[in-house]
Structures are given as structure tokens and as C-alpha cells.
Write a protein that holds these residues in place. Structure first.
Motif, PDB file in Angstrom:
ATOM      1  N   GLY A  27      13.710   1.787  -1.153  1.00  0.00           N
ATOM      2  CA  GLY A  27      13.214   2.254  -2.436  1.00  0.00           C
ATOM      3  C   GLY A  27      12.630   3.641  -2.275  1.00  0.00           C
ATOM      4  N   ILE A  28      12.994   4.535  -3.160  1.00  0.00           N
ATOM      5  CA  ILE A  28      12.481   5.898  -3.137  1.00  0.00           C
ATOM      6  C   ILE A  28      11.769   6.114  -4.465  1.00  0.00           C
ATOM      7  CG2 ILE A  28      13.036   8.350  -2.929  1.00  0.00           C
ATOM      8  CD1 ILE A  28      15.632   5.894  -1.851  1.00  0.00           C
ATOM      9  N   ALA A  29      10.484   6.425  -4.413  1.00  0.00           N
ATOM     10  CA  ALA A  29       9.683   6.521  -5.626  1.00  0.00           C
ATOM     11  C   ALA A  29       8.472   7.413  -5.375  1.00  0.00           C
ATOM     12  CB  ALA A  29       9.236   5.116  -6.054  1.00  0.00           C
ATOM     13  N   PRO A  30       7.728   7.736  -6.435  1.00  0.00           N
ATOM     14  CA  PRO A  30       6.559   8.598  -6.270  1.00  0.00           C
ATOM     15  C   PRO A  30       5.416   7.980  -5.465  1.00  0.00           C
ATOM     16  CG  PRO A  30       7.225   8.522  -8.579  1.00  0.00           C
ATOM     17  CD  PRO A  30       8.026   7.488  -7.850  1.00  0.00           C
ATOM     18  N   ASN A  31       5.420   6.653  -5.283  1.00  0.00           N
ATOM     19  CA  ASN A  31       4.333   6.036  -4.525  1.00  0.00           C
ATOM     20  C   ASN A  31       4.807   4.753  -3.849  1.00  0.00           C
ATOM     21  OD1 ASN A  31       3.950   3.759  -6.408  1.00  0.00           O
ATOM     22  ND2 ASN A  31       3.083   5.296  -7.797  1.00  0.00           N
ATOM     23  N   LYS A  32       3.935   4.228  -3.007  1.00  0.00           N
ATOM     24  CA  LYS A  32       4.245   3.044  -2.204  1.00  0.00           C
ATOM     25  C   LYS A  32       4.542   1.815  -3.070  1.00  0.00           C
ATOM     26  CE  LYS A  32       1.979   0.296   1.401  1.00  0.00           C
ATOM     27  NZ  LYS A  32       0.792   0.243   2.284  1.00  0.00           N
ATOM     28  N   LEU A  33       3.760   1.593  -4.103  1.00  0.00           N
ATOM     29  CA  LEU A  33       3.955   0.445  -4.982  1.00  0.00           C
ATOM     30  C   LEU A  33       5.374   0.412  -5.538  1.00  0.00           C
ATOM     31  CD1 LEU A  33       2.599  -1.855  -6.854  1.00  0.00           C
ATOM     32  CD2 LEU A  33       2.468  -0.022  -8.542  1.00  0.00           C
ATOM     33  N   LEU A  34       5.811   1.525  -6.103  1.00  0.00           N
ATOM     34  CA  LEU A  34       7.134   1.581  -6.723  1.00  0.00           C
ATOM     35  C   LEU A  34       8.254   1.598  -5.693  1.00  0.00           C
ATOM     36  CD1 LEU A  34       6.252   4.078  -9.574  1.00  0.00           C
ATOM     37  CD2 LEU A  34       6.632   1.615  -9.795  1.00  0.00           C
ATOM     38  N   ALA A  35       8.018   2.217  -4.533  1.00  0.00           N
ATOM     39  CA  ALA A  35       9.032   2.233  -3.484  1.00  0.00           C
ATOM     40  C   ALA A  35       9.288   0.816  -2.965  1.00  0.00           C
ATOM     41  CB  ALA A  35       8.613   3.161  -2.350  1.00  0.00           C
ATOM     42  N   LYS A  36       8.215   0.053  -2.763  1.00  0.00           N
ATOM     43  CA  LYS A  36       8.378  -1.338  -2.301  1.00  0.00           C
ATOM     44  C   LYS A  36       9.096  -2.178  -3.361  1.00  0.00           C
ATOM     45  CE  LYS A  36       5.142  -3.336   0.196  1.00  0.00           C
ATOM     46  NZ  LYS A  36       5.187  -3.469   1.626  1.00  0.00           N
ATOM     47  N   LEU A  37       8.737  -1.953  -4.599  1.00  0.00           N
ATOM     48  CA  LEU A  37       9.395  -2.658  -5.697  1.00  0.00           C
ATOM     49  C   LEU A  37      10.881  -2.299  -5.729  1.00  0.00           C
ATOM     50  CD1 LEU A  37       8.973  -4.491  -8.190  1.00  0.00           C
ATOM     51  CD2 LEU A  37       8.543  -2.413  -9.494  1.00  0.00           C
ATOM     52  N   GLY A  38      11.174  -1.020  -5.633  1.00  0.00           N
ATOM     53  CA  GLY A  38      12.556  -0.556  -5.654  1.00  0.00           C
ATOM     54  C   GLY A  38      13.386  -1.068  -4.500  1.00  0.00           C
ATOM     55  N   ARG A  66       5.550  -9.774  -9.791  1.00  0.00           N
ATOM     56  CA  ARG A  66       6.352  -8.893  -8.925  1.00  0.00           C
ATOM     57  C   ARG A  66       5.564  -7.703  -8.396  1.00  0.00           C
ATOM     58  NH1 ARG A  66      11.910  -8.438  -9.621  1.00  0.00           N
ATOM     59  NH2 ARG A  66      11.702  -7.113  -7.795  1.00  0.00           N
ATOM     60  N   LEU A  67       4.390  -7.431  -8.977  1.00  0.00           N
ATOM     61  CA  LEU A  67       3.582  -6.305  -8.500  1.00  0.00           C
ATOM     62  C   LEU A  67       2.631  -6.768  -7.409  1.00  0.00           C
ATOM     63  CD1 LEU A  67       2.484  -4.050 -11.485  1.00  0.00           C
ATOM     64  CD2 LEU A  67       4.324  -3.719  -9.851  1.00  0.00           C
ATOM     65  N   ARG A  68       2.545  -5.964  -6.362  1.00  0.00           N
ATOM     66  CA  ARG A  68       1.663  -6.242  -5.241  1.00  0.00           C
ATOM     67  C   ARG A  68       0.244  -6.465  -5.758  1.00  0.00           C
ATOM     68  NH1 ARG A  68      -1.544  -2.837  -2.950  1.00  0.00           N
ATOM     69  NH2 ARG A  68      -0.465  -1.051  -3.844  1.00  0.00           N
ATOM     70  N   SER A  69      -0.388  -7.478  -5.288  1.00  0.00           N
ATOM     71  CA  SER A  69      -1.758  -7.904  -5.596  1.00  0.00           C
ATOM     72  C   SER A  69      -1.909  -8.571  -6.958  1.00  0.00           C
ATOM     73  CB  SER A  69      -2.775  -6.762  -5.437  1.00  0.00           C
ATOM     74  OG  SER A  69      -2.736  -5.867  -6.522  1.00  0.00           O
ATOM     75  N   LEU A  70      -0.810  -8.730  -7.699  1.00  0.00           N
ATOM     76  CA  LEU A  70      -0.898  -9.429  -8.987  1.00  0.00           C
ATOM     77  C   LEU A  70      -0.047 -10.705  -8.994  1.00  0.00           C
ATOM     78  CD1 LEU A  70      -0.844  -6.494 -11.556  1.00  0.00           C
ATOM     79  CD2 LEU A  70      -2.795  -7.615 -10.469  1.00  0.00           C
ATOM     80  N   GLY A  71       0.386 -11.148  -7.842  1.00  0.00           N
ATOM     81  CA  GLY A  71       1.233 -12.328  -7.784  1.00  0.00           C
ATOM     82  C   GLY A  71       0.500 -13.608  -7.443  1.00  0.00           C
ATOM     83  N   GLY A  72      -0.705 -13.512  -6.947  1.00  0.00           N
ATOM     84  CA  GLY A  72      -1.438 -14.700  -6.524  1.00  0.00           C
ATOM     85  C   GLY A  72      -2.407 -15.200  -7.574  1.00  0.00           C
ATOM     86  N   LYS A  73      -3.564 -15.655  -7.090  1.00  0.00           N
ATOM     87  CA  LYS A  73      -4.566 -16.225  -7.986  1.00  0.00           C
ATOM     88  C   LYS A  73      -5.039 -15.224  -9.028  1.00  0.00           C
ATOM     89  CE  LYS A  73      -6.422 -19.558  -4.688  1.00  0.00           C
ATOM     90  NZ  LYS A  73      -7.607 -19.959  -3.914  1.00  0.00           N
TER      91      LYS A  73
END
Length: 191
Positions: A27-38, A66-73
Motif C-alpha cells: 500500500g502506498i499512501a500519505p500515512n501508515k494507516l492508509l498504507a496498511k489499509l491499502g 477495518r481501521l487500526r485500533s477501531l476493530g476491538g472493544k
């Protein structure tokens, strides 16, 4: 810059394939969150370029989990408290509402995540967190007997053992956990 990065990443993926025989996604994106998602969006053996103008459309219907840190409790709590299930729905919640419920720091973090903003630095990892070895057998290649499965498990075990011994020799590390999983033709899974 992102287009240049995509060209570099395509070259790196080709090098990985040539050196190891394994494909990889990126994934290539402006930041780590979007790159991991991509990187998880167009598997296998693809790369996803997320341009800034595409971020709202990418996130609009994306499940919150699907977003990091929003998938759990905490993600479940957001869904229950705010009645949202997608990132787009979360993005429409006013910052003041988030602050009233979760405090300023957490609210700002959630508000930014819902807009694809992430300031988490990318950090070089010198030692692998995990070592894996696996094989998929779909369609005509599906394993049909326990003997076939056992034969492949032996092959994979040898490859995994070699990798673990290499890491132990180079870094003095020993495995702490072993996970084995299987998926059957009827889509049941076992671990």
C-alpha cells in the motif's frame, strides 16, 4: 511523490519475487494507516496507491473494524455509543460529541482516524515479529486426502524449521507460539 513511491515499490516487489519466488502486496499512501489499509485491499500480488483526493471515497463505506485500533472493544463501544458502523458515519460525528463522550485526546485521535489522518511514524523493524509458512490449495489444486495433506504439512514443517533455525542462529531467538490453521472445502476452519 506518491506516484514515484509506487514505482519504487513495484520494483521492490519484483525484487522480492525474483529473490524468493514469493509475491507480496503493498500500500502506498500519505500515512501508515492508509498504507496498511491499502496493502490488504488488492491481494494477492498487487499494490494500491491511495491518492489524497481518493481518501474520503475509500473510507466512506469502510467497516469501522477495518481501521487500526477501531476493530476491538473500543470500536465496538463506538458503534454502540454512536450508532455508527462505517468510517464515513464516524466522520460525520461532530468533534464536540466525541470530546463529550471520550475526552479530548481520544476524541481527536478518533476524529483524525475517521478522516484518514495518522501521525504514527513508520519505524524500521530489524527483527521479525513472526515467521510464517503456508500454502493455499484451491480449485483443482485442492487436497483431497489426508495423505496429501500430511505430505504438504511435512514439506511446510521443514521449510518453517529452516527459517526458525536461521533466526535462532542469527539473533538467538526462540519461538514462543505456534499456530496452525486449515480451511476445508465446506469453508469450515480449524486451528
Amino acid at each position: 511523490r506518491l506516484v514515484q513511491a509506487a514505482a519504487v515499490v513495484a520494483g521492490l516487489r519484483a525484487q522480492v519475487l525474483a529473490a524468493t519466488g514469493y509475491t507480496c502486496s503493498a500500500g502506498i499512501a500519505p500515512n501508515k494507516l492508509l498504507a496498511k489499509l491499502g496493502s490488504g485491499m488488492n491481494k494477492p500480488n498487487q499494490q494500491t496507491l491511495c491518492l489524497p483526493e481518493a481518501i474520503p471515497g475509500l473510507l466512506q463505506d469502510l467497516a469501522l473494524s477495518r481501521l487500526r485500533s477501531l476493530g476491538g472493544k473500543f470500536g465496538g463501544q463506538l458503534q454502540e455509543d454512536l450508532g455508527v458502523s462505517t468510517v464515513g458515519e464516524l466522520a460525520s460525528v461532530p468533534l464536540a460529541t466525541l470530546i463529550a463522550r471520550y475526552g479530548e485526546k481520544t476524541a481527536e485521535h478518533v476524529h483524525n482516524l475517521a478522516r484518514g489522518k495518522d501521525m504514527t511514524p513508520v519505524e524500521a523493524r530489524h527483527l521479525p515479529k513472526s515467521i510464517g509458512c503456508g500454502k493455499n490449495f484451491r480449485g483443482q489444486r485442492c487436497l483431497r486426502t489426508w495423505e496429501q495433506a500430511n505430505s504438504w504439512l511435512e514439506n511446510i514443517s521443514v521449510e518453517l524449521t529452516d527459517r526458525l533455525e536461521e533466526v535462532a542462529g542469527l539473533h538467538g531467538r526462540e519461538p514462543q507460539q505456534l499456530s496452525v490453521s486449515a480451511e476445508f472445502a465446506d469453508k469450515t476452519a480449524g486451528s
